[in-house]
Design an enzyme around this catalytic site. Structure first.
Site, mmCIF file in Angstrom:
data_model
loop_
_atom_site.group_PDB
_atom_site.id
_atom_site.type_symbol
_atom_site.label_atom_id
_atom_site.label_comp_id
_atom_site.label_asym_id
_atom_site.label_seq_id
_atom_site.Cartn_x
_atom_site.Cartn_y
_atom_site.Cartn_z
ATOM 1 N NE ARG A 1 -1.159 2.476 2.925
ATOM 2 C CZ ARG A 1 -0.643 3.591 3.410
ATOM 3 N NH1 ARG A 1 -0.579 4.707 2.687
ATOM 4 N NH2 ARG A 1 -0.102 3.615 4.632
ATOM 5 C CG ASP A 2 3.084 4.372 3.008
ATOM 6 O OD1 ASP A 2 2.830 5.260 2.164
ATOM 7 O OD2 ASP A 2 3.534 4.629 4.139
ATOM 8 C CG HIS B 1 3.913 4.718 9.178
ATOM 9 N ND1 HIS B 1 3.239 3.742 8.486
ATOM 10 C CD2 HIS B 1 4.303 5.601 8.240
ATOM 11 C CE1 HIS B 1 3.226 4.032 7.200
ATOM 12 N NE2 HIS B 1 3.866 5.160 7.020
ATOM 13 C CG HIS C 1 8.047 7.822 5.528
ATOM 14 N ND1 HIS C 1 7.783 7.673 4.194
ATOM 15 C CD2 HIS C 1 6.913 7.470 6.172
ATOM 16 C CE1 HIS C 1 6.536 7.263 4.028
ATOM 17 N NE2 HIS C 1 5.982 7.134 5.221
ATOM 18 C CB CYS D 1 5.973 11.684 1.867
ATOM 19 S SG CYS D 1 4.727 12.931 2.233
ATOM 20 C CG ASN E 1 7.013 3.580 4.183
ATOM 21 O OD1 ASN E 1 6.763 3.898 3.034
ATOM 22 N ND2 ASN E 1 6.169 3.760 5.168
HETATM 23 C C1 LIG Z 1 -1.217 8.678 5.219
HETATM 24 C C2 LIG Z 1 -0.670 7.637 6.166
HETATM 25 C C3 LIG Z 1 -1.497 6.404 6.131
HETATM 26 C C4 LIG Z 1 0.766 7.366 5.892
HETATM 27 O O1 LIG Z 1 1.096 6.441 5.181
HETATM 28 C C5 LIG Z 1 1.784 8.255 6.464
HETATM 29 O O2 LIG Z 1 1.467 9.174 7.205
HETATM 30 O O3 LIG Z 1 2.986 8.043 6.152
#
Ligand SMILES: CC(C)C(=O)C(=O)O
Length: 310
Positions: free
Chosen positions: A25-26, A218, A220, A251, A260
């Site tokens: 997904r991401d 989460h 990056h 992003c 990520n």
């Molecule tokens: C938008 C969210 C789900 C995300 O992947 C993030 O903040 O990195």
């Protein structure tokens, strides 16, 4: 060259970590060239073969916003879902939830922003309105017995607003918990977090009454801080870590953003610490090498490069 350098535990860390794999997904959502459905399905199935028990499969957002994931329904229909594995799906609104329920999805994620700027950019509405939109989604999903993760983007810094006050994170997180989210994932969407800030945000959330067991991280890796930030979170008691196979992702709002945290880099670190993830590093690396060939460029993961000489 040997690949086994032994394990040396560090005090105060969990014995087991669940990796919430976000590559399909991401990771893929930022790919400019459309990835064929069969490649996406094979990617997910290979990740499960490698031992993943949570693979965020896709997103049911409108294709206008994420054209790469316009095939979400076909991907979910073609997947042979295995017992003991969760395949969460991002759901933006009640229409998305209806589709998810029709497709037999058992875990969803809603995605709020901590900052107004990103909420407007990503969801076209202020934070409070986004939360109002998610309220019936979370309530109905819970009634239907689904697990509901609440993502919080921009917890550690925002490309328009700069530093993000910890109180903002606590406020949005508390509201998502009140809506009924079963787990929260704290997003460093542009990869600017550093360990002190990670500790401060986690401590503030726990002080506000949110159990650490309900928090995931989460990160990056834009500034190379993702593993240091993860270790900080583990020391605070976090046991769910998001990562993307091969370090895919990015992003659109981060200058020179890399992807990520690479799952292989995470697995390497956790294996060295003697922390069980259930993930077979060799199979994971094979998967990332295969996917890199499909995408036509090498994986940015340091571990993939080190182990394959790439
Ligand atoms: C938008 C969210 C789900 C995300 O992947 C993030 O903040 O990195």
């Amino acid at each position: 060259m040997p690949t086994d350098y032994g394990t040396t535990p560090l005090e105060g860390l969990p014995s087991r970590v669940t990796i919430w794999e976000v590559g399909p997904r991401d990771g893929l959502q930022n790919e400019a060239a459309l990835v064929p459905i069969e490649v996406k399905v094979e990617f997910i199935e290979r990740l499960v073969d490698a031992g993943h028990t949570v693979v965020e499969a896709t997103s049911l957002v409108h294709p206008k916003w994420v054209p790469q994931l316009a095939d979400a329904e076909q991907v979910l229909r073609r997947l042979s879902r295995r017992d003991g594995v969760r395949y969460p799906v991002l759901v933006p609104n009640e229409h998305g939830l209806d589709r998810a329920l029709d497709l037999g999805v058992t875990d969803i994620a809603v995605f709020a922003s901590v900052t107004e700027s990103f909420s407007e950019a990503n969801l076209n509405r202020p934070v409070a309105e986004a939360l109002r939109m998610f309220a019936p989604v979370v309530a109905r999903a819970r009634e239907a017995g689904l697990g509901v993760r609440g993502y919080l983007s921009m917890c550690f810094g925002d490309p328009w607003e700069g530093e993000v006050p910890v109180e903002r994170v606590v406020d949005v997180a508390s509201r998502l918990v009140r809506l009924g989210c079963t787990e929260l994932s704290l997003g460093d969407t542009i990869g600017v977090a550093t360990p002190g800030r990670v500790a401060a945000v986690l401590d503030a959330l726990v002080d506000a009454g949110i159990p650490i067991q309900r928090l995931a991280v989460h990160f990056h890796d834009t500034y190379g801080q993702a593993l240091a930030n993860t270790l900080t979170a583990l020391r605070r008691g976090v046991t769910v870590v998001d990562a993307s196979a091969g370090g895919l992702g990015g992003c659109p709002y981060a200058r020179s953003a890399t992807g990520n945290l690479a799952t292989e880099d995470l697995v390497w670190q956790l294996a060295g610490l003697g922390i069980d993830t259930g993930v077979d590093l060799d199979k994971l690396v094979e998967t990332s090498v295969w996917l890199a060939a499909e995408l036509g460029r090498p994986s940015p993961s340091r571990t993939v490069r080190a182990l394959t000489g790439g």
